[in-house]
Every structure is written in structure tokens, then in C-alpha cells.
Design a protein around this motif. Sequence first.
Motif, mmCIF file in Angstrom:
data_model
loop_
_atom_site.group_PDB
_atom_site.id
_atom_site.type_symbol
_atom_site.label_atom_id
_atom_site.label_comp_id
_atom_site.label_asym_id
_atom_site.label_seq_id
_atom_site.Cartn_x
_atom_site.Cartn_y
_atom_site.Cartn_z
ATOM 1 N N GLY A 173 -4.882 2.263 -2.369
ATOM 2 C CA GLY A 173 -5.842 2.410 -1.247
ATOM 3 C C GLY A 173 -5.436 3.570 -0.548
ATOM 4 O O GLY A 173 -6.256 4.002 0.399
ATOM 5 N N MET A 174 -4.778 4.512 -1.024
ATOM 6 C CA MET A 174 -4.546 5.799 -0.280
ATOM 7 C C MET A 174 -5.044 6.967 -1.192
ATOM 8 O O MET A 174 -4.728 8.167 -1.084
ATOM 9 C CB MET A 174 -3.048 6.012 -0.283
ATOM 10 C CG MET A 174 -2.295 4.974 0.766
ATOM 11 S SD MET A 174 -0.740 5.056 0.654
ATOM 12 C CE MET A 174 -0.199 6.113 2.263
ATOM 13 N N GLN B 181 -10.425 5.455 -0.997
ATOM 14 C CA GLN B 181 -9.717 4.866 -0.008
ATOM 15 C C GLN B 181 -9.607 3.369 -0.139
ATOM 16 O O GLN B 181 -9.685 2.416 0.719
ATOM 17 C CB GLN B 181 -10.544 4.949 1.437
ATOM 18 C CG GLN B 181 -10.599 6.426 1.787
ATOM 19 C CD GLN B 181 -9.701 6.274 3.059
ATOM 20 O OE1 GLN B 181 -8.821 5.766 3.360
ATOM 21 N NE2 GLN B 181 -9.996 7.481 3.997
ATOM 22 N N ARG C 204 1.034 3.452 -3.143
ATOM 23 C CA ARG C 204 0.024 4.261 -2.712
ATOM 24 C C ARG C 204 -1.511 3.720 -3.212
ATOM 25 O O ARG C 204 -2.406 4.443 -3.270
ATOM 26 C CB ARG C 204 0.305 5.775 -3.390
ATOM 27 C CG ARG C 204 1.525 6.360 -3.126
ATOM 28 C CD ARG C 204 1.577 7.958 -3.532
ATOM 29 N NE ARG C 204 0.855 8.744 -2.410
ATOM 30 C CZ ARG C 204 1.748 9.113 -1.676
ATOM 31 N NH1 ARG C 204 2.927 8.794 -1.203
ATOM 32 N NH2 ARG C 204 1.173 9.881 -0.536
ATOM 33 N N LYS D 105 0.866 -1.151 0.058
ATOM 34 C CA LYS D 105 -0.167 -0.101 0.283
ATOM 35 C C LYS D 105 1.063 1.235 0.141
ATOM 36 O O LYS D 105 0.324 2.111 -0.647
ATOM 37 C CB LYS D 105 -0.736 -0.174 1.255
ATOM 38 C CG LYS D 105 -1.532 1.142 1.490
ATOM 39 C CD LYS D 105 -2.552 1.016 2.827
ATOM 40 C CE LYS D 105 -2.699 2.227 3.892
ATOM 41 N NZ LYS D 105 -3.380 2.170 4.985
ATOM 42 N N PRO E 198 -8.731 9.252 -2.952
ATOM 43 C CA PRO E 198 -9.720 9.562 -2.327
ATOM 44 C C PRO E 198 -10.587 8.495 -2.229
ATOM 45 O O PRO E 198 -11.404 8.502 -1.208
ATOM 46 C CB PRO E 198 -10.391 10.640 -3.370
ATOM 47 C CG PRO E 198 -8.992 10.808 -3.944
ATOM 48 C CD PRO E 198 -7.795 9.748 -3.878
#
Lengths: 90, 388
Positions: free
Chosen positions: A39-40, A44, A37, A33, A42
Motif C-alpha cells: 500500500g505504500m 497506493q 510496504r 503495511k 505509487p
Amino acid sequence: MAGKKIVCRCNDVTVEEVEALIDSGITDIEELKRLLRIGMGPCQGRTCIPIVLGILARKTGRKQEDIPLPRARVPTRPVRVEVIVGGADE
Amino acid sequence: MSKIAVIGGGIIGVATAYELAKLGEEVILFEKNYFGSGSTFRCATGIRAQFTDEANIRLMKYSVERWEKLEEELNFDINFRQTGYLFLATSEDEVEAFKANIKLQNRFGVPTRLIDMDEAREIVPILNTEPFLAGAWNPKDGKANPFKTLFAYLFRAREMGIDAREHTEVIGFEREGNTITAVKFRHNGRIERVRVDAVLNAANAWAPLINEMAGLKRNLVPITAYKHQLVKTEPLEPGQAEPLVCPPSWNDAYIIQDGEDGGIICGAGIEHKAKSLNDVEPTYDFLRGVLSYAVKIAPPLRYAHIVRQWAGFYAKPPDSNPAIGKLLDNFYIAAGFSGHGFMMAPAVGQAMAELMTKGRSSVPLDWEWYDPYRFERGELRSSAFQIG
Ligand SMILES: Cc1cc2nc3c(=O)[nH]c(=O)nc-3n(C[C@H](O)[C@H](O)[C@H](O)COP(=O)(O)OP(=O)(O)OC[C@H]3O[C@@H](n4cnc5c(N)ncnc54)[C@H](O)[C@@H]3O)c2cc1C
Ligand code: FES
């Protein structure tokens, strides 16, 4: 780009990038993750995390249900700052 | 070659493991969870030499010089950028204090200067200049990606042969006199031991527990875990708040634009004593508090969306200065980094590795200042200038 398979639409991450990192020995979902990036964004990770879990399960021979989900962060949907801090005169 | 155990897979442990490998040592690195899972992956990415005492200024001056070359040395894009730190004064007294700090920093070669609000506005276009009288600006301060930095160190250290184990918890030691002879650890429910020649306690908030395992008093190095939180906005056009911007008198509130995705990270000194060493639950009072400062610093942020909030620990000794040094004949500590452990890692990792193998170091680290036994002697340092 032709033939580019996107797993994370928020952060433009491809299947190849996920697979390459797993091949290099990173098999912890929290680490994948942060390096990619996923899952990081908007959303989520609503879109990408399930796909990445699938790839991880396939490549490591683990059962998908055995892989813990990454920690969810509040808020689950983006919230406008002014909703939280109140009116302009505050 | 000796076998050195490093406990804690945060930035300090990993950087030290790398430096030890560079010196040709055999290293075994233990992380009980995943790498970075402690404070490191929760940090606000900031790197600064703007401190208010000689020891921290000199250490950070050196650390920034290491940061400048780290990407090349580790051959990995860690997104280090010198976008500066801008502190803002709200009173004449504060302006005077800034001037004194700037003088001290300049004495050690840190190029901080006092700027007016026109210049501040040029540097941070969304800044509300009205409440502020002047700024302390060091363009050489900056930021880097903590995830990538940690892995950059780890990948290089692994290439050099270190044995880095995650999900492996250290649970005890074997000790003869003042020497640790073996480390006991648990992985997948199995307990094992390994003989070692030296040990570094780099467990930060958990360091007192490791000291206790080594037969020392848990509070010899009194570190309290304070929950510190951050809130991040959706990605915004880069260039709007690139430096870390902080009016210290507003509860140390700060904003800094993420060097990669452009989201604005918002922090403030609203701390909670953690209920346990697992308590990283974000709180609503923090969210409200931090955002009310953020929109006062940069009013357009009112119209941005926040996408995430998280918490981690400021592992804090009473004077907010870390404990760095030797505790027993072959048992060392580098822990208690409060709000500034990420930025110190390149310097501290090198200093620690040199101390452990050569008994001295070329890094300008004032060992006496950071002496881990100072607390027992009741000898606190002046509080390290901390943000948040
Ligand atoms: C919200 C927030 C913002 C911050 N912002 C900044 C900033 O902008 N700039 C900056 O420089 N610093 C910042 N910091 C501080 C910085 O994050 C820390 O000082 C730094 O990460 C400390 O690194 P460390 O390696 O000492 O500790 P940690 O990263 O906490 O690592 C310690 C590790 O030890 C492991 N461990 C514990 N017990 C055991 C055991 N028995 N066996 C094996 N492993 C064990 C833990 O799991 C942990 O991973 C911030 C911190 C927070 C919380
Ligand atoms: S698709 Fe990955 S975070 Fe949204």
C-alpha cells in the motif's frame, strides 16, 4: 521466481511474506503495511490492500468488513512536482 | 524484580521497555492505538549528532554509537546507514555560525567539517550549488527505517518476556502520596487495573494528559503538538540525495532519499498548531511550500512525481528539548522530543531504564539539562537545534 505469488506489484511482496508475518502475530493492517510496504507504492495499494485484507480475514477469522482500511494518503494518484510548484522561473 | 509500566508504544517507550527487559525487569507496555501510531511512524528517518549545544551533541554522539551496533544487537535489518547530514549556508554570517558549531562538535568527537560546493556536489549529485557558500558535513550522521527499528526493539523485548499491549489505553492511576501504585487501562471496552512498582510516561504529544492522570498539573511539562508534514516522491535511482540536505535559513527545508525505496522525502518548517491531538490531516499550503524549496535545493526534482504526503506531531516544549527524568517517587517521564526523538531513542531508552532501576546511568545524558521541572522554575535551555 517460479511459484512466487505476488500481492503487491509496486513493492514486490509475496503472499508467503504476508502470511508469515500474520503467523508471527502481526495482525494490524497498519503494521503489516509498514513492515512490508504494501500500500505504500505509487498505486497506493489499489491492487494489494484488498488482497491483504482477504488474507488477514481468512487467517484471523475476522470478517473482511470489520477490518478498518489503512489510512489513504493524498494524492490518490502521483502528481508531477512541477504541476504543483508552477513554471521553471518561479 | 519490579513491575514497570511504560505508557506509549512509540520508539521511546518501546526502546525503554527493551532496555528494562535487558536489565531483567518485568515490563508491561501500553499503546492506545497500534505501535508507532504516534509521531514515530511519521518521522523523516534522520539521525544526527550535529547539534549546537553540548548536552544534545554528547547525547547524540553516544546514540549514534548505539545505532552503529543496533542491527547486530537486535538481530534485525533496520536499514541504518551513515549517509551523513549536509547543512548549507546562504550567507557569510551563517558560515561563521557553522564554523563555531563545528568547533563545538569536534570538541566532543563528532567529525563534522566545513566543505565547499564542489565537494557538496560530489556528495549530492542533484544539488543546486549556486545559492550556497559552504556546507557543514558529518558523514557519520545517517538514517534508519523507523518501522523496522520499532519492531526490531519490540520483537526482541517480547522474546525477553515483556507484556506489550496495543489498542490498550491507559485511563488513570491509583496513587498513594507520591507513589503510583496501580495503572488503570481500557481494552475492547473493558476496564482493568494492574499493580505496578514504577511508571514511565512516554506518551510524547499526549504526555501532559498522562501527567494530569497522575495528579500533576497538565502544564507542568508544557508540550505543544505542532503538526509537521512530509511529502515523498516516487522511487528514484539511489545515490542522488542520500544525506539529509538542509539549508537552515530556507525555513529549515530539507530533502533526504529513503534508504530503502529511493523516494525523496521533503520536509520544511511550515508548522500548524494541531486542532486536536487527532489532527493529522495534510494541508495543501504545506505541499506547495515544501516543494518550492525542494526544487530550489535540487532542481531535477521538478520532474519527479510525488506519491504521498502525511502529517504527524512535533511534540514541543518551549525550548524544543525533551523532558527526561523523575516527576514523582516512582513516576518518570521521557517526552516532548520535538523533531529529534527517533534518533535519540537508543541513548534515551538505555538512560531511562538505568535511571529507573539503578537511580543513575552510564549514558552521557545531562539530567539537569533535560530536567522536567525546569519549566515550572521558568528555566528554559537554549533552544535545541531543530530541523523543520
Ligand atoms: C514529520 C515528522 C518528521 C520527523 N523527523 C524526524 C527525524 O528525521 N529524526 C528524528 O529523530 N525524529 C523525527 N521526528 C520526531 C520523532 O518522530 C519523534 O520525536 C519520536 O517519534 C517520538 O517518539 P515517542 O516514542 O516519544 O512518541 P510517539 O511515537 O508519539 O509515541 C507516543 C505513543 O503514546 C501513545 N499514547 C498516548 N496516550 C496514551 C494512553 N493514554 N495510553 C496508551 N498509549 C498512549 C500514542 O498513541 C503514541 O503511539 C519527526 C516527527 C515528525 C512528525
Ligand atoms: S500494489 Fe501494493 S502499493 Fe501498489
